[in-house]
Design a protein around this motif. Structure first.
Motif, PDB file in Angstrom:
ATOM      1  N   LEU A 150       1.530   4.258 -12.415  1.00  0.00           N
ATOM      2  CA  LEU A 150       1.798   5.690 -12.621  1.00  0.00           C
ATOM      3  C   LEU A 150       0.565   6.376 -13.187  1.00  0.00           C
ATOM      4  N   ARG A 151      -0.079   5.767 -14.161  1.00  0.00           N
ATOM      5  CA  ARG A 151      -1.297   6.367 -14.748  1.00  0.00           C
ATOM      6  C   ARG A 151      -2.350   6.606 -13.677  1.00  0.00           C
ATOM      7  N   SER A 152      -2.517   5.631 -12.795  1.00  0.00           N
ATOM      8  CA  SER A 152      -3.490   5.772 -11.717  1.00  0.00           C
ATOM      9  C   SER A 152      -3.124   6.925 -10.799  1.00  0.00           C
ATOM     10  N   TRP A 153      -1.862   7.028 -10.419  1.00  0.00           N
ATOM     11  CA  TRP A 153      -1.415   8.096  -9.525  1.00  0.00           C
ATOM     12  C   TRP A 153      -1.555   9.471 -10.171  1.00  0.00           C
ATOM     13  N   VAL A 154      -1.182   9.567 -11.457  1.00  0.00           N
ATOM     14  CA  VAL A 154      -1.292  10.847 -12.162  1.00  0.00           C
ATOM     15  C   VAL A 154      -2.765  11.246 -12.280  1.00  0.00           C
ATOM     16  N   TYR A 155      -3.615  10.280 -12.566  1.00  0.00           N
ATOM     17  CA  TYR A 155      -5.054  10.549 -12.670  1.00  0.00           C
ATOM     18  C   TYR A 155      -5.584  11.091 -11.335  1.00  0.00           C
ATOM     19  N   ARG A 156      -5.247  10.420 -10.244  1.00  0.00           N
ATOM     20  CA  ARG A 156      -5.710  10.860  -8.920  1.00  0.00           C
ATOM     21  C   ARG A 156      -5.155  12.236  -8.572  1.00  0.00           C
ATOM     22  N   HIS A 157      -3.885  12.462  -8.932  1.00  0.00           N
ATOM     23  CA  HIS A 157      -3.257  13.758  -8.641  1.00  0.00           C
ATOM     24  C   HIS A 157      -3.966  14.879  -9.405  1.00  0.00           C
ATOM     25  N   GLN A 173       0.848  -1.188   0.000  1.00  0.00           N
ATOM     26  CA  GLN A 173       0.000   0.000   0.000  1.00  0.00           C
ATOM     27  C   GLN A 173       0.888   1.243   0.000  1.00  0.00           C
ATOM     28  N   VAL A 174       0.571   2.176  -0.855  1.00  0.00           N
ATOM     29  CA  VAL A 174       1.357   3.405  -0.958  1.00  0.00           C
ATOM     30  C   VAL A 174       0.535   4.538  -0.363  1.00  0.00           C
ATOM     31  N   GLU A 175       1.149   5.298   0.490  1.00  0.00           N
ATOM     32  CA  GLU A 175       0.465   6.416   1.127  1.00  0.00           C
ATOM     33  C   GLU A 175       0.319   7.580   0.149  1.00  0.00           C
ATOM     34  N   LYS A 176      -0.674   8.410   0.404  1.00  0.00           N
ATOM     35  CA  LYS A 176      -0.983   9.539  -0.473  1.00  0.00           C
ATOM     36  C   LYS A 176       0.214  10.464  -0.716  1.00  0.00           C
ATOM     37  N   PRO A 177       0.972  10.848   0.304  1.00  0.00           N
ATOM     38  CA  PRO A 177       2.105  11.752   0.031  1.00  0.00           C
ATOM     39  C   PRO A 177       3.108  11.165  -0.961  1.00  0.00           C
ATOM     40  N   GLU A 178       3.282   9.844  -0.924  1.00  0.00           N
ATOM     41  CA  GLU A 178       4.246   9.231  -1.839  1.00  0.00           C
ATOM     42  C   GLU A 178       3.750   9.274  -3.281  1.00  0.00           C
ATOM     43  N   TRP A 179       2.489   8.876  -3.518  1.00  0.00           N
ATOM     44  CA  TRP A 179       2.033   8.893  -4.902  1.00  0.00           C
ATOM     45  C   TRP A 179       1.861  10.312  -5.425  1.00  0.00           C
ATOM     46  N   GLU A 180       1.544  11.261  -4.535  1.00  0.00           N
ATOM     47  CA  GLU A 180       1.488  12.659  -4.977  1.00  0.00           C
ATOM     48  C   GLU A 180       2.872  13.148  -5.391  1.00  0.00           C
ATOM     49  N   ARG A 181       3.891  12.772  -4.625  1.00  0.00           N
ATOM     50  CA  ARG A 181       5.265  13.174  -4.946  1.00  0.00           C
ATOM     51  C   ARG A 181       5.690  12.601  -6.295  1.00  0.00           C
ATOM     52  N   VAL A 182       5.384  11.330  -6.535  1.00  0.00           N
ATOM     53  CA  VAL A 182       5.746  10.693  -7.805  1.00  0.00           C
ATOM     54  C   VAL A 182       4.980  11.338  -8.961  1.00  0.00           C
ATOM     55  N   ALA A 183       3.687  11.606  -8.773  1.00  0.00           N
ATOM     56  CA  ALA A 183       2.882  12.229  -9.829  1.00  0.00           C
ATOM     57  C   ALA A 183       3.408  13.633 -10.149  1.00  0.00           C
ATOM     58  N   GLU A 184       3.778  14.386  -9.116  1.00  0.00           N
ATOM     59  CA  GLU A 184       4.327  15.728  -9.343  1.00  0.00           C
ATOM     60  C   GLU A 184       5.671  15.653 -10.059  1.00  0.00           C
ATOM     61  N   ALA A 185       6.492  14.670  -9.695  1.00  0.00           N
ATOM     62  CA  ALA A 185       7.787  14.498 -10.365  1.00  0.00           C
ATOM     63  C   ALA A 185       7.576  14.169 -11.838  1.00  0.00           C
ATOM     64  N   PHE A 186       6.583  13.334 -12.126  1.00  0.00           N
ATOM     65  CA  PHE A 186       6.281  13.024 -13.525  1.00  0.00           C
ATOM     66  C   PHE A 186       5.852  14.284 -14.260  1.00  0.00           C
ATOM     67  N   GLU A 187       4.931  15.049 -13.695  1.00  0.00           N
ATOM     68  CA  GLU A 187       4.422  16.263 -14.351  1.00  0.00           C
ATOM     69  C   GLU A 187       5.565  17.232 -14.654  1.00  0.00           C
ATOM     70  N   ALA A 188       6.531  17.333 -13.754  1.00  0.00           N
ATOM     71  CA  ALA A 188       7.653  18.262 -13.931  1.00  0.00           C
ATOM     72  C   ALA A 188       8.714  17.724 -14.879  1.00  0.00           C
ATOM     73  N   SER A 189       8.693  16.425 -15.142  1.00  0.00           N
ATOM     74  CA  SER A 189       9.769  15.804 -15.922  1.00  0.00           C
ATOM     75  C   SER A 189       9.727  16.147 -17.411  1.00  0.00           C
TER      76      SER A 189
END
Length: 109
Positions: free
Chosen positions: A38-45, A4-20
């Motif tokens: 990743l698609r799921s995390w970016v969608y949620r973000h 299980q991944v906590e919200k702060p972690e997937w938000e951090r990864v989604a933000e890193a993707f958006e900035a990349s």
């Protein structure tokens, strides 16, 4: 079972993707992980982020009356004929609204 991944972690990864500036596939290949995750995390973000779209602004309008038609326009002069020629109207069957079979039958009698 998956971790299980906590919200702060997937938000951090989604933000890193958006900035990349990379595609999702490139980002996953460079960092490891699953594309679907990743698609799921970016969608949620993106769904949780406040909307950046400005609200629609409606403007008042006033409808003016259309100009009065001239006699020639109201009589149909200067207007191209419909597809079927004179008398065809809106019917797809051609002149006088009869089918080709009906016209042949009346021509034989």
């Amino acid at each position: 079972m998956a971790k299980q991944v906590e919200k702060p972690e997937w938000e951090r990864v989604a933000e890193a993707f958006e900035a990349s500036g990379q595609t999702q596939r490139e980002f996953v290949l460079a960092r490891g992980g699953r594309l679907s995750t990743l698609r799921s995390w970016v969608y949620r973000h993106r769904r949780s982020a406040p909307s950046r779209v400005e609200p629609v602004r409606l403007l008042p309008v006033q409808v003016a009356a259309s100009p009065v038609a001239t006699e020639a326009e109201s009589a149909g002069e200067g207007r191209p004929e419909s597809r079927g020629g004179p008398g065809a109207g809106d019917s797809p069957r051609g002149a006088r609204g009869r089918s080709a079979t009906a016209r042949l039958a009346s021509a034989r009698t």
